[in-house]
Design a protein around this motif. Structure first.
Motif, PDB file in Angstrom:
ATOM      1  N   GLN A  56     -33.733  94.048 -84.139  1.00 39.92           N
ATOM      2  CA  GLN A  56     -32.536  94.252 -83.329  1.00 39.92           C
ATOM      3  C   GLN A  56     -31.270  93.968 -84.120  1.00 39.92           C
ATOM      4  O   GLN A  56     -30.237  94.594 -83.917  1.00 39.92           O
ATOM      5  CB  GLN A  56     -32.570  93.365 -82.087  1.00 39.92           C
ATOM      6  CG  GLN A  56     -33.590  93.791 -81.072  1.00 39.92           C
ATOM      7  CD  GLN A  56     -33.609  92.860 -79.877  1.00 39.92           C
ATOM      8  OE1 GLN A  56     -33.075  91.764 -79.915  1.00 39.92           O
ATOM      9  NE2 GLN A  56     -34.226  93.326 -78.803  1.00 39.92           N
ATOM     10  N   ASN A  57     -31.358  93.018 -85.025  1.00 40.26           N
ATOM     11  CA  ASN A  57     -30.183  92.622 -85.813  1.00 40.26           C
ATOM     12  C   ASN A  57     -29.976  93.487 -87.045  1.00 40.26           C
ATOM     13  O   ASN A  57     -28.994  93.328 -87.760  1.00 40.26           O
ATOM     14  CB  ASN A  57     -30.310  91.165 -86.245  1.00 40.26           C
ATOM     15  CG  ASN A  57     -30.380  90.234 -85.056  1.00 40.26           C
ATOM     16  OD1 ASN A  57     -29.919  90.563 -83.970  1.00 40.26           O
ATOM     17  ND2 ASN A  57     -30.975  89.076 -85.259  1.00 40.26           N
ATOM     18  N   GLY A  58     -30.886  94.378 -87.332  1.00 43.19           N
ATOM     19  CA  GLY A  58     -30.778  95.223 -88.514  1.00 43.19           C
ATOM     20  C   GLY A  58     -32.082  95.230 -89.282  1.00 43.19           C
ATOM     21  O   GLY A  58     -33.095  94.705 -88.840  1.00 43.19           O
ATOM     22  N   GLU A  59     -32.068  95.831 -90.460  1.00 44.18           N
ATOM     23  CA  GLU A  59     -33.271  95.905 -91.284  1.00 44.18           C
ATOM     24  C   GLU A  59     -33.524  94.579 -91.990  1.00 44.18           C
ATOM     25  O   GLU A  59     -32.599  93.882 -92.393  1.00 44.18           O
ATOM     26  CB  GLU A  59     -33.144  97.005 -92.332  1.00 44.18           C
ATOM     27  CG  GLU A  59     -33.356  98.382 -91.815  1.00 44.18           C
ATOM     28  CD  GLU A  59     -33.467  99.373 -92.951  1.00 44.18           C
ATOM     29  OE1 GLU A  59     -32.827  99.149 -93.995  1.00 44.18           O
ATOM     30  OE2 GLU A  59     -34.183 100.362 -92.780  1.00 44.18           O
ATOM     31  N   GLU A  60     -34.806  94.266 -92.156  1.00 48.33           N
ATOM     32  CA  GLU A  60     -35.221  93.083 -92.898  1.00 48.33           C
ATOM     33  C   GLU A  60     -36.351  93.466 -93.840  1.00 48.33           C
ATOM     34  O   GLU A  60     -37.137  94.348 -93.549  1.00 48.33           O
ATOM     35  CB  GLU A  60     -35.732  91.988 -91.952  1.00 48.33           C
ATOM     36  CG  GLU A  60     -34.675  91.258 -91.192  1.00 48.33           C
ATOM     37  CD  GLU A  60     -35.244  90.092 -90.393  1.00 48.33           C
ATOM     38  OE1 GLU A  60     -36.483  89.957 -90.309  1.00 48.33           O
ATOM     39  OE2 GLU A  60     -34.451  89.333 -89.861  1.00 48.33           O
ATOM     40  N   GLU A  61     -36.396  92.779 -94.961  1.00 53.19           N
ATOM     41  CA  GLU A  61     -37.532  92.898 -95.866  1.00 53.19           C
ATOM     42  C   GLU A  61     -38.500  91.781 -95.518  1.00 53.19           C
ATOM     43  O   GLU A  61     -38.093  90.640 -95.333  1.00 53.19           O
ATOM     44  CB  GLU A  61     -37.110  92.702 -97.321  1.00 53.19           C
ATOM     45  CG  GLU A  61     -36.333  93.827 -97.908  1.00 53.19           C
ATOM     46  CD  GLU A  61     -35.979  93.539 -99.356  1.00 53.19           C
ATOM     47  OE1 GLU A  61     -35.877  92.357 -99.728  1.00 53.19           O
ATOM     48  OE2 GLU A  61     -35.783  94.492-100.098  1.00 53.19           O
ATOM     49  N   GLN A  62     -39.768  92.095 -95.441  1.00 61.56           N
ATOM     50  CA  GLN A  62     -40.784  91.063 -95.273  1.00 61.56           C
ATOM     51  C   GLN A  62     -41.560  90.968 -96.576  1.00 61.56           C
ATOM     52  O   GLN A  62     -42.109  91.958 -97.055  1.00 61.56           O
ATOM     53  CB  GLN A  62     -41.743  91.394 -94.125  1.00 61.56           C
ATOM     54  CG  GLN A  62     -41.147  91.171 -92.780  1.00 61.56           C
ATOM     55  CD  GLN A  62     -42.170  91.331 -91.673  1.00 61.56           C
ATOM     56  OE1 GLN A  62     -43.235  91.892 -91.877  1.00 61.56           O
ATOM     57  NE2 GLN A  62     -41.822  90.836 -90.502  1.00 61.56           N
ATOM     58  N   ILE A  63     -41.609  89.770 -97.137  1.00 55.33           N
ATOM     59  CA  ILE A  63     -42.279  89.524 -98.409  1.00 55.33           C
ATOM     60  C   ILE A  63     -43.527  88.690 -98.114  1.00 55.33           C
ATOM     61  O   ILE A  63     -43.441  87.637 -97.486  1.00 55.33           O
ATOM     62  CB  ILE A  63     -41.353  88.770 -99.386  1.00 55.33           C
ATOM     63  CG1 ILE A  63     -40.052  89.531 -99.562  1.00 55.33           C
ATOM     64  CG2 ILE A  63     -42.050  88.563-100.716  1.00 55.33           C
ATOM     65  CD1 ILE A  63     -38.971  88.738-100.248  1.00 55.33           C
ATOM     66  N   LYS A  64     -44.688  89.165 -98.561  1.00 57.61           N
ATOM     67  CA  LYS A  64     -45.934  88.449 -98.316  1.00 57.61           C
ATOM     68  C   LYS A  64     -46.741  88.385 -99.606  1.00 57.61           C
ATOM     69  O   LYS A  64     -46.912  89.385-100.289  1.00 57.61           O
ATOM     70  CB  LYS A  64     -46.745  89.136 -97.227  1.00 57.61           C
ATOM     71  CG  LYS A  64     -47.980  88.377 -96.879  1.00 57.61           C
ATOM     72  CD  LYS A  64     -48.653  88.911 -95.661  1.00 57.61           C
ATOM     73  CE  LYS A  64     -49.851  88.018 -95.389  1.00 57.61           C
ATOM     74  NZ  LYS A  64     -50.567  88.378 -94.227  1.00 57.61           N
TER      75      LYS A  64
END
Length: 77
Positions: A56-64
């Protein structure tokens, strides 16, 4: 974690250099193409996975990472 969020892309080249050194010095693999193929494949398996997620707040990168249970979120500006 803030430093990891900024420099996660450096892990793959560092792992390749580390595995090439280990294979050359400890396991005494002298063929450079075999050494390189093994080092690149091991570094690819152990490198972090990055996915883009819409929130909802924008794009995020998820790092795993492979052996790390927690997902690290990084905002994209």
């Amino acid at each position: 974690m803030k430093l990891f969020k900024k420099t996660y892309w450096l892990i793959n080249p560092i792992l390749i250099a580390f595995f090439m050194l280990i294979l050359d010095k400890i396991f005494l693999i002298e063929e450079i193409w075999i050494n390189g193929m093994i080092a690149v494949s091991l570094a690819y398996i152990l490198s972090p996975r990055v996915t883009m997620v819409d929130r909802q707040n924008g794009e995020e990168e998820q790092i795993k990472l492979l052996f790390f249970n927690k997902v690290i979120n990084n905002k994209v500006k």
